[in-house]
Enzyme design. Structure first.
Site, PDB file in Angstrom:
ATOM      1  N   ASP A 291      34.258  33.534  35.198  1.00 53.66           N
ATOM      2  CA  ASP A 291      34.062  34.077  36.548  1.00 53.66           C
ATOM      3  C   ASP A 291      35.002  35.262  36.746  1.00 53.66           C
ATOM      4  O   ASP A 291      36.213  35.112  36.598  1.00 53.66           O
ATOM      5  CB  ASP A 291      34.353  32.977  37.584  1.00 53.66           C
ATOM      6  N   ARG A 293      35.133  37.111  39.574  1.00 42.59           N
ATOM      7  CA  ARG A 293      35.260  37.484  40.991  1.00 42.59           C
ATOM      8  C   ARG A 293      36.702  37.421  41.473  1.00 42.59           C
ATOM      9  O   ARG A 293      37.521  36.684  40.938  1.00 42.59           O
ATOM     10  CB  ARG A 293      34.394  36.551  41.846  1.00 42.59           C
TER      11      ARG A 293
END
Ligand SMILES: Nc1nc2c(ncn2[C@@H]2O[C@H](COP(=O)(O)OP(=O)(O)OP(=O)(O)O)[C@@H](O)[C@H]2O)c(=O)[nH]1
Ligand SMILES: [Zn+2]
Length: 368
Positions: A291, A293
Site C-alpha cells: 500500500d 497511500r
C-alpha cells in the site's frame, strides 16, 4: 498579499525542486541526484524509450545500473531490504525492462546493495507515479553531457515532505447529489504536488462531537464505471449513505488511485491479476509495497474543517492508525461494505488475509 519590495523569483523551495524533478523523470530525462559525496544521474525506466536508454548508456560509458525495489527483488528471489542494484553493462533496454517488471524472469546473476541515494530516487518515482525501477550511474560533477539536467539534493525530498500537510481551502459550494440530496463540496489545494483534493460535507456535522468520517481513495474503475473487480463503487455510495443516516458527516475523496500507485500501474497490476496473481503480489511484481497511500492530506483536511474527533467508517486498520498518528481521535470505527461478487471475492479475501482488513472472514472464505 506579496510584498513586492522583498519578492523575487530567485529561489525555489525543496517542494518545487522535487516537483520539477518529477516532471523531468516523466519526460524521460535524467535527474542528477546528489549528496555531499557524489552525484548520480538517474532515469526512470518507466518513461524511457530504447533510444534514450542507449543514449544514457553511451553517456556513462556503459557503467549504468538498474535499481530495483525490495518487493521486486523479492519477486525475483532476492531478499534485500534496501532493494538491489544490477549492473547493466552490455544489457539492452528489453532485458532491463524484463528485469524490472516482467513475470517469471530469472534472478539477476550479479547484483549489489544500491547506493543510499537510490532511496531518494525511489521516493521520486513514487511521487511521479512511476515504477520504482531506476537506471543510474555515478557521474563527475562537471560532466558536460548532463549539463542541462536538473540537479536535486537528496535532502530535498525529506524537506519537501513537510509540504504534504500544507493545504488551504480554495472553494466550497453546494452540489445536490442524486442519492443523498444536498451536499457541500470543499476543495483543498496544496500538498507536495499541489493537486486539489475534495471533501464532501453531508448535512451539518457538529464538530463539538465526534464527526462521522469516511476516507475514500479514488478508484476510477470502481467509483465511476462500476467495475466488478473491487468494492470501491459500492463503498463510495454506502459511505455517503451512512454519513446521511448518521445525521451528517464528511467524506474525504483522496487522489490516490491504485493504493497510491496511479491508474497506469493499477491497470498493469490488473493484467497480472488476470493471470491468477493476487492484488498484493501483482503490485510487488511491479516493485510496489502492499500500500503506497499516505494520509497527511486527510489529517490536514480534517484540521481545516475543525474536526479533531471522528467516528471513522472503514475496514482498513491503516487508516485508523494514520489518523491517530496525525493527532485525530478515532473514537469509534464502523464498517462500510460493498457487494461481494464472484469477480471481487479474491480481491477482498486478499485484503482480509494479507492486509488485515476487517472483513467478514466466514463469508469471504467460503468457496464460490
Ligand atoms: N494497486 C491496486 N489498487 C487497487 C486495486 N483494486 C483497488 N485498488 C485501489 O485501492 C484503493 C481502495 O480504496 P478505499 O476503498 O478507500 O480503501 P480500502 O483500503 O479498501 O479501505 P476501506 O474501504 O476504508 O475499508 C483505491 O485507491 C483503489 O483504486 C488493485 O487491484 N490494485
Ligand atoms: Zn476499486
Amino acid at each position: 498579499m506579496l510584498k513586492s519590495a522583498h519578492f523575487t523569483f530567485q529561489h525555489t523551495t525543496a517542494q518545487m525542486d522535487v516537483e520539477r524533478a518529477v516532471a523531468e523523470l516523466r519526460f524521460g530525462r535524467p535527474v542528477i541526484l546528489k549528496d555531499n559525496k557524489r552525484q548520480l544521474a538517474v532515469l526512470a525506466l518507466d518513461c524511457v524509450t530504447p533510444a534514450i536508454y542507449d543514449l544514457f548508456s553511451q553517456a556513462v560509458d556503459d557503467q549504468h545500473r538498474l535499481f530495483l525495489s525490495a518487493p521486486r527483488a523479492a519477486r525475483l528471489g532476492v531478499s534485500s531490504g534496501a532493494g538491489i542494484a544490477v549492473p547493466l553493462s552490455g544489457v539492452g533496454f528489453e532485458d532491463a525492462s524484463r528485469l524490472s517488471y516482467a513475470l517469471d524472469v530469472e534472478p539477476p546473476q550479479e547484483w549489489c546493495q544500491p547506493d543510499q541515494i537510490m532511496a531518494s530516487a525511489a521516493e521520486l518515482a513514487r511521487n511521479a507515479l512511476l515504477l520504482p525501477a531506476m537506471i543510474y550511474a555515478e557521474i563527475e560533477p562537471d560532466e558536460p553531457r548532463f549539463g542541462a539536467c536538473l540537479r536535486l539534493d537528496a535532502d530535498a525530498l525529506g524537506q519537501a515532505s513537510e509540504a504534504r500537510q500544507i493545504f488551504e481551502i480554495i472553494a466550497r459550494t453546494q452540489v445536490p447529489l442524486k442519492e443523498i440530496g444536498d451536499a457541500e463540496f470543499v476543495v483543498f489545494r496544496g500538498g507536495l504536488a499541489q493537486r486539489d483534493q475534495i471533501a464532501i460535507v453531508v448535512g451539518k456535522p457538529d464538530t463539538n462531537s465526534p464527526v462521522p468520517v469516511r476516507i475514500h481513495s479514488s478508484c476510477i474503475t470502481g467509483d465511476l464505471f462500476g467495475s466488478l473487480k473491487c468494492d470501491c463503487g459500492d463503498q463510495l455510495c454506502n459511505g455517503l449513505a451512512h454519513l446521511k443516516e448518521a445525521g451528517g458527516g464528511v467524506l474525504l475523496y483522496l487522489d490516490q488511485e491504485g493504493r497510491g500507485t496511479g491508474i497506469g500501474s493499477k491497470m498493469r497490476a490488473y493484467g497480472y491479476q488476470h493471470l491468477g496473481i493476487d492484488t498484493i503480489d501483482a503490485d510487488a511484481e511491479l516493485g510496489f509495497e502492499a500500500d503506497h497511500r499516505r494520509y497527511e492530506a486527510a489529517v490536514a483536511m480534517l484540521g481545516l474543517l475543525s474536526i479533531s474527533r471522528t467516528v471513522l467508517f472503514t475496514n482498513n486498520p491503516t487508516k485508523i492508525s494514520a489518523l491517530r498518528a496525525g493527532g485525530i481521535h478515532v473514537e469509534e470505527r464502523k464498517p462500510v461494505f460493498g457487494d461481494i461478487t464472484a469477480e471481487n471475492m479474491n480481491y477482498l479475501r486478499t485484503k482480509m488475509l494479507r492486509a488485515d482488513h476487517m472483513l467478514d472472514i466466514e463469508t469471504l472464505t467460503r468457496p464460490c
